[in-house]
Scaffold this motif. Structure first.
Motif, PDB file in Angstrom:
ATOM      1  N   TYR A   1     -24.663   7.592 -11.623  1.00  0.00           N
ATOM      2  CA  TYR A   1     -24.397   6.277 -12.232  1.00  0.00           C
ATOM      3  C   TYR A   1     -23.076   6.291 -13.009  1.00  0.00           C
ATOM      4  O   TYR A   1     -22.231   5.403 -12.842  1.00  0.00           O
ATOM      5  CB  TYR A   1     -25.559   5.883 -13.139  1.00  0.00           C
ATOM      6  N   LEU A   2     -22.893   7.326 -13.847  1.00  0.00           N
ATOM      7  CA  LEU A   2     -21.665   7.418 -14.650  1.00  0.00           C
ATOM      8  C   LEU A   2     -20.435   7.552 -13.762  1.00  0.00           C
ATOM      9  O   LEU A   2     -19.418   6.881 -13.982  1.00  0.00           O
ATOM     10  CB  LEU A   2     -21.741   8.608 -15.607  1.00  0.00           C
ATOM     11  N   HIS A   3     -20.513   8.424 -12.756  1.00  0.00           N
ATOM     12  CA  HIS A   3     -19.359   8.649 -11.877  1.00  0.00           C
ATOM     13  C   HIS A   3     -19.025   7.382 -11.092  1.00  0.00           C
ATOM     14  O   HIS A   3     -17.841   7.065 -10.902  1.00  0.00           O
ATOM     15  CB  HIS A   3     -19.648   9.809 -10.922  1.00  0.00           C
ATOM     16  N   GLN A   4     -20.041   6.654 -10.665  1.00  0.00           N
ATOM     17  CA  GLN A   4     -19.788   5.406  -9.944  1.00  0.00           C
ATOM     18  C   GLN A   4     -19.194   4.336 -10.859  1.00  0.00           C
ATOM     19  O   GLN A   4     -18.451   3.460 -10.402  1.00  0.00           O
ATOM     20  CB  GLN A   4     -21.074   4.904  -9.296  1.00  0.00           C
ATOM     21  N   LYS A   5     -19.501   4.444 -12.151  1.00  0.00           N
ATOM     22  CA  LYS A   5     -18.889   3.537 -13.137  1.00  0.00           C
ATOM     23  C   LYS A   5     -17.466   3.973 -13.491  1.00  0.00           C
ATOM     24  O   LYS A   5     -16.758   3.278 -14.208  1.00  0.00           O
ATOM     25  CB  LYS A   5     -19.731   3.505 -14.420  1.00  0.00           C
ATOM     26  N   GLY A   6     -17.068   5.182 -13.015  1.00  0.00           N
ATOM     27  CA  GLY A   6     -15.705   5.667 -13.243  1.00  0.00           C
ATOM     28  C   GLY A   6     -15.552   6.614 -14.417  1.00  0.00           C
ATOM     29  O   GLY A   6     -14.441   6.798 -14.910  1.00  0.00           O
ATOM     30  N   TYR A   7     -16.670   7.234 -14.867  1.00  0.00           N
ATOM     31  CA  TYR A   7     -16.614   8.133 -16.019  1.00  0.00           C
ATOM     32  C   TYR A   7     -17.155   9.516 -15.683  1.00  0.00           C
ATOM     33  O   TYR A   7     -18.033   9.663 -14.833  1.00  0.00           O
ATOM     34  CB  TYR A   7     -17.448   7.573 -17.181  1.00  0.00           C
ATOM     35  N   MET A   8     -16.626  10.544 -16.363  1.00  0.00           N
ATOM     36  CA  MET A   8     -17.220  11.881 -16.335  1.00  0.00           C
ATOM     37  C   MET A   8     -17.727  12.191 -17.738  1.00  0.00           C
ATOM     38  O   MET A   8     -17.075  11.879 -18.738  1.00  0.00           O
ATOM     39  CB  MET A   8     -16.220  12.930 -15.856  1.00  0.00           C
ATOM     40  N   HIS A   9     -18.906  12.832 -17.822  1.00  0.00           N
ATOM     41  CA  HIS A   9     -19.559  13.087 -19.108  1.00  0.00           C
ATOM     42  C   HIS A   9     -18.879  14.217 -19.879  1.00  0.00           C
ATOM     43  O   HIS A   9     -18.613  14.115 -21.070  1.00  0.00           O
ATOM     44  CB  HIS A   9     -21.036  13.412 -18.884  1.00  0.00           C
TER      45      HIS A   9
END
Length: 254
Positions: free
Chosen positions: A112-120
């Motif tokens: 979900y995060l990666h598809q939103k364009g973010y890395m944790h």
């Protein structure tokens, strides 16, 4: 903000987390508290705004944010099950079925995060919490960054940080695959019941680097299924170009 601060339940680089009671509803909540500095305030605002934009069942809901008497406060849901670091310290290493469940939930959240364009960028047992119903929640988004081709903003927690971040002299940047490595290291720790503290006791930088280039492995391989061993080997691929993405690194079956 209408909360009474109770005992400290966690402490890390991004501040203390206290249990608090909402004075209107009587419900217990989690309150992250930081000193007010310009750097902390900037991170505080970024993390708060990001949390407001993220809607996923495994990401805690932001309940409020305040600044008062030189302190910053982020109010979130409280999870009675504690974090996975505390869990395996009390209960011992996790069973493979438990590891499979954690992997599935964390990877779904990262997808979900990666598809939103973010890395944790800070996946580790203390940042994976459990609800009283045994559900997984991923927390601490203070290091989260926008995904870009050659990111060089290096941060993270040894021993979970990916080699392309830790060995900066051998890398021209990193991307969201750093999270896949961190998932691998997290599951390895939960399986072994202990952390892999790399590069903390050597005198030679070259020895440190050599140790970090040795991919950590399970000590009792026969205890685990070939599927789990293969999953870990894929996640802990030194070369990020060869390491699978979250979409490809499907969790092993429970």
């Amino acid at each position: 903000g209408g909360e009474r601060i109770l005992e400290c339940i966690g402490e890390g680089g991004s501040g203390q987390v206290h249990k608090a009671r909402n004075l209107k509803t009587g419900h217990l909540v989690a309150m992250k508290i930081q000193e007010w500095t310009h750097k902390n305030f900037k991170k505080f605002m970024i993390e708060s705004l990001l949390l407001q934009s993220l809607v996923h069942q495994n990401i805690p809901k932001l309940m409020g944010m305040y600044s008062w008497k030189g302190k910053l406060y982020i109010c979130m849901e409280l999870y009675a099950g504690g974090d996975l670091d505390d869990f395996y310290t009390r209960m011992g290493s996790l069973k493979e079925s438990q590891l499979a469940f954690v992997a599935k939930e964390v990877l779904e959240t990262l997808l979900y995060l990666h598809q939103k364009g973010y890395m944790h960028r800070d996946i580790k047992p203390p940042n994976i919490l459990l609800t009283d119903a045994g559900e997984v929640r991923l927390v601490d988004f203070g290091l989260m960054l926008k995904i870009k081709k050659k990111c060089k903003d290096r941060a993270g927690t040894i021993p979970y940080v990916a080699p392309e971040i830790a060995l900066e002299y051998f890398s021209d940047g990193f991307n969201e695959k750093c999270d896949v490595w961190s998932v691998g290291m997290t599951l390895l720790e939960l399986a072994e019941g202990g952390s892999y503290l790399l590069g903390t006791s050597k005198n030679s930088i070259l020895e440190d680097l050599a140790e970090m280039m040795e991919v950590p492995r399970l000590t009792k391989r026969d205890k685990w299924s070939p599927v789990f061993r293969s999953f870990l080997e894929d996640a802990l691929t030194l070369d990020p170009a060869m390491r699978p993405s979250v979409e490809v690194t499907m969790p092993f079956p429970a």
